[in-house]
Scaffold this motif. Structure first.
Motif, mmCIF file in Angstrom:
data_model
loop_
_atom_site.group_PDB
_atom_site.id
_atom_site.type_symbol
_atom_site.label_atom_id
_atom_site.label_comp_id
_atom_site.label_asym_id
_atom_site.label_seq_id
_atom_site.Cartn_x
_atom_site.Cartn_y
_atom_site.Cartn_z
ATOM 1 N N ILE A 179 0.821 -1.212 0.000
ATOM 2 C CA ILE A 179 0.000 0.000 0.000
ATOM 3 C C ILE A 179 0.852 1.259 0.000
ATOM 4 O O ILE A 179 0.497 2.280 -0.596
ATOM 5 C CB ILE A 179 -0.983 -0.002 1.202
ATOM 6 C CG1 ILE A 179 -2.100 1.003 0.962
ATOM 7 C CG2 ILE A 179 -0.266 0.295 2.504
ATOM 8 C CD1 ILE A 179 -3.196 0.949 1.982
ATOM 9 N N SER A 180 1.977 1.163 0.662
ATOM 10 C CA SER A 180 2.861 2.337 0.705
ATOM 11 C C SER A 180 3.411 2.646 -0.687
ATOM 12 O O SER A 180 3.564 3.812 -1.061
ATOM 13 C CB SER A 180 3.995 2.093 1.689
ATOM 14 O OG SER A 180 4.643 0.873 1.382
ATOM 15 N N GLU A 181 3.669 1.586 -1.459
ATOM 16 C CA GLU A 181 4.170 1.797 -2.816
ATOM 17 C C GLU A 181 3.074 2.367 -3.703
ATOM 18 O O GLU A 181 3.304 3.259 -4.525
ATOM 19 C CB GLU A 181 4.686 0.482 -3.400
ATOM 20 C CG GLU A 181 5.902 -0.065 -2.668
ATOM 21 C CD GLU A 181 6.275 -1.453 -3.178
ATOM 22 O OE1 GLU A 181 6.929 -1.507 -4.239
ATOM 23 O OE2 GLU A 181 5.915 -2.448 -2.530
ATOM 24 N N LEU A 182 1.881 1.829 -3.508
ATOM 25 C CA LEU A 182 0.735 2.343 -4.255
ATOM 26 C C LEU A 182 0.567 3.837 -3.979
ATOM 27 O O LEU A 182 0.328 4.635 -4.888
ATOM 28 C CB LEU A 182 -0.536 1.589 -3.836
ATOM 29 C CG LEU A 182 -1.850 2.026 -4.508
ATOM 30 C CD1 LEU A 182 -1.793 1.821 -6.004
ATOM 31 C CD2 LEU A 182 -3.023 1.263 -3.917
ATOM 32 N N SER A 183 0.730 4.164 -2.736
ATOM 33 C CA SER A 183 0.646 5.568 -2.345
ATOM 34 C C SER A 183 1.701 6.401 -3.055
ATOM 35 O O SER A 183 1.432 7.484 -3.573
ATOM 36 C CB SER A 183 0.811 5.689 -0.831
ATOM 37 O OG SER A 183 0.999 7.038 -0.461
ATOM 38 N N ARG A 184 2.913 5.865 -3.093
ATOM 39 C CA ARG A 184 4.014 6.618 -3.682
ATOM 40 C C ARG A 184 3.808 6.811 -5.188
ATOM 41 O O ARG A 184 4.023 7.896 -5.707
ATOM 42 C CB ARG A 184 5.346 5.909 -3.406
ATOM 43 C CG ARG A 184 6.459 6.869 -2.953
ATOM 44 C CD ARG A 184 7.653 6.124 -2.406
ATOM 45 N NE ARG A 184 7.309 5.308 -1.242
ATOM 46 C CZ ARG A 184 7.560 4.002 -1.120
ATOM 47 N NH1 ARG A 184 8.181 3.358 -2.083
ATOM 48 N NH2 ARG A 184 7.197 3.346 -0.036
ATOM 49 N N THR A 185 3.373 5.761 -5.862
ATOM 50 C CA THR A 185 3.232 5.874 -7.328
ATOM 51 C C THR A 185 2.060 6.765 -7.737
ATOM 52 O O THR A 185 2.108 7.406 -8.777
ATOM 53 C CB THR A 185 3.030 4.488 -7.975
ATOM 54 O OG1 THR A 185 2.189 3.704 -7.147
ATOM 55 C CG2 THR A 185 4.351 3.791 -8.180
ATOM 56 N N THR A 186 1.028 6.797 -6.914
ATOM 57 C CA THR A 186 -0.132 7.599 -7.304
ATOM 58 C C THR A 186 -0.129 8.989 -6.664
ATOM 59 O O THR A 186 -0.845 9.871 -7.103
ATOM 60 C CB THR A 186 -1.441 6.902 -6.888
ATOM 61 O OG1 THR A 186 -1.414 6.679 -5.476
ATOM 62 C CG2 THR A 186 -1.602 5.586 -7.611
ATOM 63 N N GLY A 187 0.668 9.120 -5.611
ATOM 64 C CA GLY A 187 0.692 10.402 -4.934
ATOM 65 C C GLY A 187 -0.464 10.587 -3.970
ATOM 66 O O GLY A 187 -0.661 11.664 -3.414
ATOM 67 N N VAL A 188 -1.240 9.535 -3.799
ATOM 68 C CA VAL A 188 -2.364 9.596 -2.864
ATOM 69 C C VAL A 188 -1.902 9.084 -1.500
ATOM 70 O O VAL A 188 -1.325 8.003 -1.420
ATOM 71 C CB VAL A 188 -3.544 8.733 -3.364
ATOM 72 C CG1 VAL A 188 -4.705 8.792 -2.387
ATOM 73 C CG2 VAL A 188 -3.979 9.188 -4.743
ATOM 74 N N VAL B 52 -3.879 1.244 -9.287
ATOM 75 C CA VAL B 52 -3.333 2.537 -9.727
ATOM 76 C C VAL B 52 -4.339 3.227 -10.640
ATOM 77 O O VAL B 52 -4.679 4.399 -10.465
ATOM 78 C CB VAL B 52 -1.997 2.339 -10.473
ATOM 79 C CG1 VAL B 52 -1.490 3.663 -11.026
ATOM 80 C CG2 VAL B 52 -0.966 1.710 -9.554
ATOM 81 N N GLN B 53 -4.840 2.443 -11.586
ATOM 82 C CA GLN B 53 -5.812 2.952 -12.553
ATOM 83 C C GLN B 53 -7.084 3.440 -11.850
ATOM 84 O O GLN B 53 -7.595 4.518 -12.146
ATOM 85 C CB GLN B 53 -6.136 1.826 -13.543
ATOM 86 C CG GLN B 53 -7.169 2.183 -14.589
ATOM 87 C CD GLN B 53 -6.637 3.191 -15.588
ATOM 88 O OE1 GLN B 53 -5.445 3.450 -15.634
ATOM 89 N NE2 GLN B 53 -7.540 3.773 -16.358
ATOM 90 N N ARG B 54 -7.549 2.628 -10.927
ATOM 91 C CA ARG B 54 -8.774 2.956 -10.226
ATOM 92 C C ARG B 54 -8.619 4.249 -9.424
ATOM 93 O O ARG B 54 -9.507 5.092 -9.395
ATOM 94 C CB ARG B 54 -9.151 1.787 -9.306
ATOM 95 C CG ARG B 54 -10.362 1.977 -8.434
ATOM 96 C CD ARG B 54 -11.594 2.462 -9.163
ATOM 97 N NE ARG B 54 -12.236 1.514 -10.038
ATOM 98 C CZ ARG B 54 -13.288 0.767 -9.711
ATOM 99 N NH1 ARG B 54 -13.808 0.856 -8.533
ATOM 100 N NH2 ARG B 54 -13.817 -0.044 -10.588
#
Lengths: 223, 223
Positions: free
Chosen positions: A3-12, A44-46
DNA sequence: AGCTACTGGATACCTTCAGTATCCAGTTAC
DNA sequence: GTAACTGGATACTGAAGGTATCCAGTAGCT
């Protein structure tokens, strides 16, 4: 990814991701363990879609959820479009106040107008359609302000709307090559075209105003 | 009339009237004494306009204030329209996050697209216009979702927008007989046409979807 | 003159919305 | 074994849009 990576890649922010998940906008990641989940490209897309819907489309979280739910349950472009169309919020609130007499007379007038319009346009509408309701309410409101459309004007606008809708649908049809995110694309066309179209109209209005101020006088040269 | 009567005729609670007055949306009544003010028909009208702007137009109090201020300072239909157009909120928020590389490339692409569109439409725009900014941001966002317009599509929409703007302006011109509330009518045309047009588009979309599902033939008959 | 209803103005309060932040106990990779 | 990270729950924040309360000063009636 975590989740932390998802956060980093999306900026959310992570907290926001959790929030969206909690609100049912974002599916949970595939749990690899009791306290660890794996997120993929679809998340990411979502997340991007959520962001676009809420900021660009101006949807509330609740409205976005409805739209996204419709997306997930759609099995064809058309069904997605239909569902999304109904899920999108109608920008009209009923005004429950005011003098009852005037209300009654203008109310039925607005209803008749909408009915006549639909007939004139040869539209097949259920009548229970929220858009019909919304339009009626909007016209009622305009009538109350003594700024209602004169006969024919509404039809002219409706013709434009029809052209726009044709463009929309054509546009949606071109997405057929990617069936995975097909419904998503449909959503985008429906939900996110509105601000673009509105912006274009503003631009055109601005230009029109400029031209009409200039009036018969020669065109002022650009600086 | 007294504020309580104003409240009764409009259906707006006294507290809300005070609130709007405090927010600068509604001019104070003509003070007949230190603790008594007289309200007139113009206050009734203004209250209706405020309600329409906020509910139908979806404007925030701040945006409505800006629009109404523009109305009060306008000396012609055109100046009112111009001011109002800029005062209306643009439904796009910049997304400050995301990878910088992609941002840069799609960002400039969007800018170029908008520029090309304006040239193609023969619009004279300051470039500093908030609508130009907004459109650029919107296209950037769509690009990020891989749902951007193909060349020509945007122009087609812009042509429709131009037609709509012409109708708008023509509509505004018919209000010339009542110079008192002229600016108000202009506001209504600009701010309140948007939801109507959007509703019409939804209606048309709904019809289109229905037709294309049913017929399989995407070609609707011409009437 | 006395009484009551009403006023403008100030301020406090409430609700909803959209996030943020904190805490927790359970992993897990090292 | 321990530091980093997780899902889940809950608490908090800040803005927006009103509402409600309190106040002292009239207005209009009697």
């Amino acid at each position: 990814m975590k989740i932390s990576e998802l956060s980093r890649t999306t900026g959310v922010p992570v907290a926001s991701i959790k929030y969206f998940r909690r609100q049912g906008l974002l599916p949970a990641g595939k749990a690899t363990a009791a306290t660890l989940a794996e997120y993929g490209q679809e998340h990411v897309q979502r997340l991007r879609l959520i962001k676009a819907l809420t900021t660009l489309g101006g949807l509330s979280i609740a409205a976005a959820r409805e739209v996204l739910t419709a997306v997930d349950q759609a099995h064809s472009t058309e069904s997605a479009l239909g569902a999304v169309s109904y899920a999108l919020p109608v920008p009209v609130a009923e005004s429950p106040v005011g003098d009852a007499d005037r209300e009654a007379e203008t109310g039925s007038a607005a209803e008749a107008e909408v009915e006549a319009l639909i007939a004139a346009m040869d539209w097949q509408m259920p009548g229970t359609s929220p858009h019909v309701q919304g339009l009626t309410a909007a016209l009622r409101e305009l009538k109350r302000l003594d700024a209602d459309y004169r006969p024919g004007e509404l039809v002219a606008y409706a013709e434009l709307a029809r052209s726009a809708a044709r463009l929309d649908l054509d546009r949606a049809a071109t997405f057929d090559d990617d069936p995975v995110s097909l419904a998503e694309q449909a959503v985008i066309v429906f939900a996110l075209s509105a601000p673009v179209l509105e912006l274009l109209r503003r631009l055109a209005q601005e230009d029109q105003v400029r031209r009409r101020i200039a009036g018969g006088k020669p065109e002022p040269d650009t600086e």
